[in-house]
Design a protein around this motif. Structure first.
Motif, PDB file in Angstrom:
ATOM      1  N   ARG A 197       0.844  -1.196   0.000  1.00 54.63           N
ATOM      2  CA  ARG A 197       0.000   0.000   0.000  1.00 54.63           C
ATOM      3  C   ARG A 197       0.887   1.256   0.000  1.00 54.63           C
ATOM      4  NH1 ARG A 197      -2.921  -3.223   3.884  1.00 54.63           N
ATOM      5  NH2 ARG A 197      -5.001  -3.789   3.101  1.00 54.63           N
ATOM      6  N   PHE A 198       0.513   2.213  -0.834  1.00 51.56           N
ATOM      7  CA  PHE A 198       1.249   3.464  -0.953  1.00 51.56           C
ATOM      8  C   PHE A 198       0.364   4.616  -0.477  1.00 51.56           C
ATOM      9  CE2 PHE A 198       2.959   0.534  -4.013  1.00 51.56           C
ATOM     10  CZ  PHE A 198       4.337   0.734  -3.932  1.00 51.56           C
ATOM     11  N   PRO A 199       0.768   5.319   0.570  1.00 52.81           N
ATOM     12  CA  PRO A 199      -0.001   6.475   1.008  1.00 52.81           C
ATOM     13  C   PRO A 199       0.359   7.702   0.169  1.00 52.81           C
ATOM     14  CG  PRO A 199       1.868   6.162   2.460  1.00 52.81           C
ATOM     15  CD  PRO A 199       1.917   5.035   1.451  1.00 52.81           C
ATOM     16  N   GLY A 200      -0.593   8.588   0.002  1.00 56.32           N
ATOM     17  CA  GLY A 200      -0.336   9.842  -0.688  1.00 56.32           C
ATOM     18  C   GLY A 200      -1.059  10.979   0.018  1.00 56.32           C
ATOM     19  N   ARG A 201      -1.221  12.094  -0.673  1.00 57.75           N
ATOM     20  CA  ARG A 201      -1.988  13.215  -0.127  1.00 57.75           C
ATOM     21  C   ARG A 201      -2.814  13.811  -1.253  1.00 57.75           C
ATOM     22  NH1 ARG A 201       1.852  15.901   1.959  1.00 57.75           N
ATOM     23  NH2 ARG A 201       2.177  17.495   0.351  1.00 57.75           N
ATOM     24  N   ALA A 202      -4.125  13.882  -1.039  1.00 58.92           N
ATOM     25  CA  ALA A 202      -5.018  14.387  -2.071  1.00 58.92           C
ATOM     26  C   ALA A 202      -4.836  15.890  -2.264  1.00 58.92           C
ATOM     27  CB  ALA A 202      -6.465  14.073  -1.704  1.00 58.92           C
ATOM     28  N   ALA A 203      -5.045  16.320  -3.491  1.00 60.84           N
ATOM     29  CA  ALA A 203      -5.046  17.741  -3.837  1.00 60.84           C
ATOM     30  C   ALA A 203      -5.765  17.879  -5.173  1.00 60.84           C
ATOM     31  CB  ALA A 203      -3.625  18.283  -3.932  1.00 60.84           C
ATOM     32  N   HIS A 204      -6.200  19.092  -5.493  1.00 58.31           N
ATOM     33  CA  HIS A 204      -6.792  19.327  -6.798  1.00 58.31           C
ATOM     34  C   HIS A 204      -5.710  19.130  -7.856  1.00 58.31           C
ATOM     35  CE1 HIS A 204      -8.923  21.166 -10.102  1.00 58.31           C
ATOM     36  NE2 HIS A 204     -10.025  21.249  -9.338  1.00 58.31           N
ATOM     37  N   SER A 205      -6.094  18.477  -8.951  1.00 59.22           N
ATOM     38  CA  SER A 205      -5.080  18.162  -9.960  1.00 59.22           C
ATOM     39  C   SER A 205      -4.541  19.402 -10.655  1.00 59.22           C
ATOM     40  CB  SER A 205      -5.670  17.211 -11.000  1.00 59.22           C
ATOM     41  OG  SER A 205      -6.805  17.798 -11.629  1.00 59.22           O
ATOM     42  N   SER A 206      -5.223  20.550 -10.497  1.00 64.40           N
ATOM     43  CA  SER A 206      -4.669  21.797 -11.049  1.00 64.40           C
ATOM     44  C   SER A 206      -3.550  22.351 -10.192  1.00 64.40           C
ATOM     45  CB  SER A 206      -5.785  22.844 -11.187  1.00 64.40           C
ATOM     46  OG  SER A 206      -6.264  23.227  -9.900  1.00 64.40           O
ATOM     47  N   GLN A 207      -3.436  21.819  -8.971  1.00 64.18           N
ATOM     48  CA  GLN A 207      -2.352  22.205  -8.063  1.00 64.18           C
ATOM     49  C   GLN A 207      -1.658  20.944  -7.555  1.00 64.18           C
ATOM     50  OE1 GLN A 207      -5.099  24.554  -5.519  1.00 64.18           O
ATOM     51  NE2 GLN A 207      -3.645  26.257  -5.825  1.00 64.18           N
ATOM     52  N   ALA A 208      -1.138  20.181  -8.505  1.00 61.77           N
ATOM     53  CA  ALA A 208      -0.567  18.878  -8.195  1.00 61.77           C
ATOM     54  C   ALA A 208       0.569  18.956  -7.189  1.00 61.77           C
ATOM     55  CB  ALA A 208      -0.077  18.217  -9.478  1.00 61.77           C
ATOM     56  N   GLU A 209       1.259  20.098  -7.181  1.00 57.89           N
ATOM     57  CA  GLU A 209       2.405  20.224  -6.277  1.00 57.89           C
ATOM     58  C   GLU A 209       1.988  20.230  -4.815  1.00 57.89           C
ATOM     59  OE1 GLU A 209       0.868  24.325  -7.099  1.00 57.89           O
ATOM     60  OE2 GLU A 209       1.248  22.488  -8.268  1.00 57.89           O
ATOM     61  N   LEU A 210       0.713  20.426  -4.531  1.00 57.65           N
ATOM     62  CA  LEU A 210       0.238  20.421  -3.147  1.00 57.65           C
ATOM     63  C   LEU A 210      -0.079  19.014  -2.641  1.00 57.65           C
ATOM     64  CD1 LEU A 210      -2.168  23.511  -3.202  1.00 57.65           C
ATOM     65  CD2 LEU A 210       0.254  23.415  -2.551  1.00 57.65           C
ATOM     66  N   GLY A 211      -0.104  18.066  -3.540  1.00 54.24           N
ATOM     67  CA  GLY A 211      -0.420  16.689  -3.151  1.00 54.24           C
ATOM     68  C   GLY A 211       0.780  15.772  -3.240  1.00 54.24           C
ATOM     69  N   VAL A 212       0.550  14.511  -2.858  1.00 51.89           N
ATOM     70  CA  VAL A 212       1.544  13.439  -3.024  1.00 51.89           C
ATOM     71  C   VAL A 212       0.849  12.327  -3.798  1.00 51.89           C
ATOM     72  CG1 VAL A 212       2.987  11.717  -1.879  1.00 51.89           C
ATOM     73  CG2 VAL A 212       2.734  14.012  -0.880  1.00 51.89           C
ATOM     74  N   ASN A 213       1.350  12.056  -4.989  1.00 52.54           N
ATOM     75  CA  ASN A 213       0.683  11.131  -5.897  1.00 52.54           C
ATOM     76  C   ASN A 213       1.064   9.686  -5.585  1.00 52.54           C
ATOM     77  OD1 ASN A 213      -0.294   9.661  -8.142  1.00 52.54           O
ATOM     78  ND2 ASN A 213      -0.182  11.496  -9.423  1.00 52.54           N
ATOM     79  N   ALA A 214       0.153   8.980  -4.940  1.00 55.35           N
ATOM     80  CA  ALA A 214       0.418   7.581  -4.579  1.00 55.35           C
ATOM     81  C   ALA A 214       0.531   6.698  -5.809  1.00 55.35           C
ATOM     82  CB  ALA A 214      -0.691   7.062  -3.659  1.00 55.35           C
ATOM     83  N   VAL A 215      -0.214   7.009  -6.862  1.00 58.42           N
ATOM     84  CA  VAL A 215      -0.152   6.206  -8.090  1.00 58.42           C
ATOM     85  C   VAL A 215       1.221   6.333  -8.747  1.00 58.42           C
ATOM     86  CG1 VAL A 215      -1.060   6.022 -10.441  1.00 58.42           C
ATOM     87  CG2 VAL A 215      -2.638   6.163  -8.499  1.00 58.42           C
ATOM     88  N   THR A 216       1.837   7.497  -8.662  1.00 57.48           N
ATOM     89  CA  THR A 216       3.188   7.659  -9.201  1.00 57.48           C
ATOM     90  C   THR A 216       4.168   6.739  -8.483  1.00 57.48           C
ATOM     91  OG1 THR A 216       2.767   9.954  -9.821  1.00 57.48           O
ATOM     92  CG2 THR A 216       5.067   9.295  -9.561  1.00 57.48           C
ATOM     93  N   HIS A 217       4.067   6.676  -7.164  1.00 52.96           N
ATOM     94  CA  HIS A 217       4.934   5.764  -6.409  1.00 52.96           C
ATOM     95  C   HIS A 217       4.664   4.316  -6.797  1.00 52.96           C
ATOM     96  CE1 HIS A 217       5.322   9.032  -3.053  1.00 52.96           C
ATOM     97  NE2 HIS A 217       6.092   9.288  -4.104  1.00 52.96           N
TER      98      HIS A 217
END
Length: 383
Positions: A197-217
């Protein structure tokens, strides 16, 4: 456990006919297909048949899984010869895409139907061979262990193995009649299934830098698996991701992702080694959690002892040798914990596919060879 014993009556014991009869009984594993019939109807059929042949039949419910039944059928003790467990599984995989899966159909020397090769043909061979051995006064005591749930979690064999000492049955060896095209199995691979399991952090995709993309990991991990798989395969194993999931919707940076990773192990490897290998592919910065879902150890045929001698004798009669290295798992490692174990049985084609069939020539040859080898087994051959 419930126990029944009846006297022998007149019954036809033709191995091809019994295989067809078993194929006609729906015994799809409900652990694989929710709501499926399970093993109770086929256990009832075999319990009646074996009770008529002077076997003491004990129905053994599994713990959990709805108490799904397996059976142990033991003939009377008539001497001090070795006890050989003859093992096979009664469950089958599902029938999606099949037309009339429980209507046995014979073409030339092939009998078609779900479970024909995997492994109702092998079960029929064991049942017929055991009955012939008992009728002939064999020096070997053949005890049938016909089990539920091999195709899923092996709760049937685990319950039967636990029940044997309660019944006073101490096996000297076990023969599993899985389809091997009459070759003796030399080894089989174990496996480990791991959820990552990969944890991330949700954010609006227009401000991707504010999130952590679990799918990328997850994607980077899948790439690492792919790169590592060639080396694992070169060492006799296998490594792959078999299920992936992640994210919640469009326009949202995924806050979670996960995958199932499967690693096939050589007989020499232990499950802990596989866990270490999978963890080594993870970047610590990803914060991934690793959970063991399931594992089974591999197995190799003993080089000496009862199973090795039986394998040699059976191979000589069949004209085969211990050459089959199974890429998949079978229940031999469970039985090996109880007694020396070998694997050999009639083969066919279409296992787990829509056109499953068993080779009737191999079926008859295997039955006759097993009877001949065990009938001529010396009491002195007990370990």
């Amino acid at each position: 456990m419930s126990m029944t014993t009846t006297m022998q009556t007149t019954t036809t014991w033709d191995v091809a006919q019994l295989t067809a009869e078993l194929v006609s009984v729906d015994s799809v594993n409900p652990g694989l297909v929710p709501g499926a019939a399970g093993e109770e109807p086929i256990v009832d059929l075999l319990a009646s048949r074996l009770g008529q042949a002077s076997f003491t039949v004990t129905v053994v419910p599994a713990r959990g899984r709805g108490g799904r039944p397996s059976l142990i059928a033991a003939p009377p003790v008539t001497g001090d010869g070795p006890t050989i467990v003859l093992n096979g599984h009664l469950d089958t995989v599902g029938v999606d895409g099949m037309t009339d899966p429980f209507v046995p159909r014979t073409e030339d020397d092939r009998l078609y139907g779900r479970g024909a090769a995997d492994m109702k043909g092998g079960v029929a061979a064991l049942v017929v061979a055991a009955r012939r051995l008992v009728s002939a006064g064999s020096p070997v005591r053949p005890v049938l262990a016909l089990v539920a749930d091999e195709e899923d979690a092996s709760v049937g064999s685990e319950a039967v193995i636990a029940a044997l000492p309660e019944l006073g049955i101490l096996p000297d060896a076990c023969l599993i009649a899985e389809p091997t095209d009459l070759a003796l199995a030399r080894s089989l691979r174990g496996f480990v299934v791991v959820r990552v399991r990969f944890p991330g952090r949700a954010a609006h995709s227009s401000q991707a830098e504010l999130g952590v993309n679990a799918v990328t990991h997850l994607g980077r991990f899948l790439h690492a698996i792919d790169e590592r798989s060639a080396d694992v395969r070169a060492r006799g194993g296998d490594l792959m991701a078999t299920l992936v999931a992640g994210g919640s919707s469009a326009f949202v940076i995924p806050h979670q992702a996960e995958c199932l990773v499967e690693m096939r192990l050589t007989p020499e490897q232990e499950s802990g080694e596989a866990m270490d290998e999978i963890r080594a592919l993870l970047d610590a910065a990803w914060g991934a959690e690793v959970e063991l879902v399931g594992s089974r150890e591999g197995w190799s045929l003993d080089e000496e002892g009862m199973a090795a001698r039986l394998a040699t004798a059976l191979g000589e009669r069949l004209g085969t040798h211990a050459t089959f290295d199974a890429p998949y798992w079978m229940e031999a490692p469970l039985w090996q914990q109880v007694c020396p174990t070998l694997v050999c049985g009639p083969g066919g084609g279409g296992l787990h596919a829509v056109d499953e069939w068993v080779d009737l020539r191999q079926l008859r040859t295997f039955t006759s060879a097993l009877v001949e080898v065990l009938q001529n087994w010396s009491v002195d051959d007990r370990p």
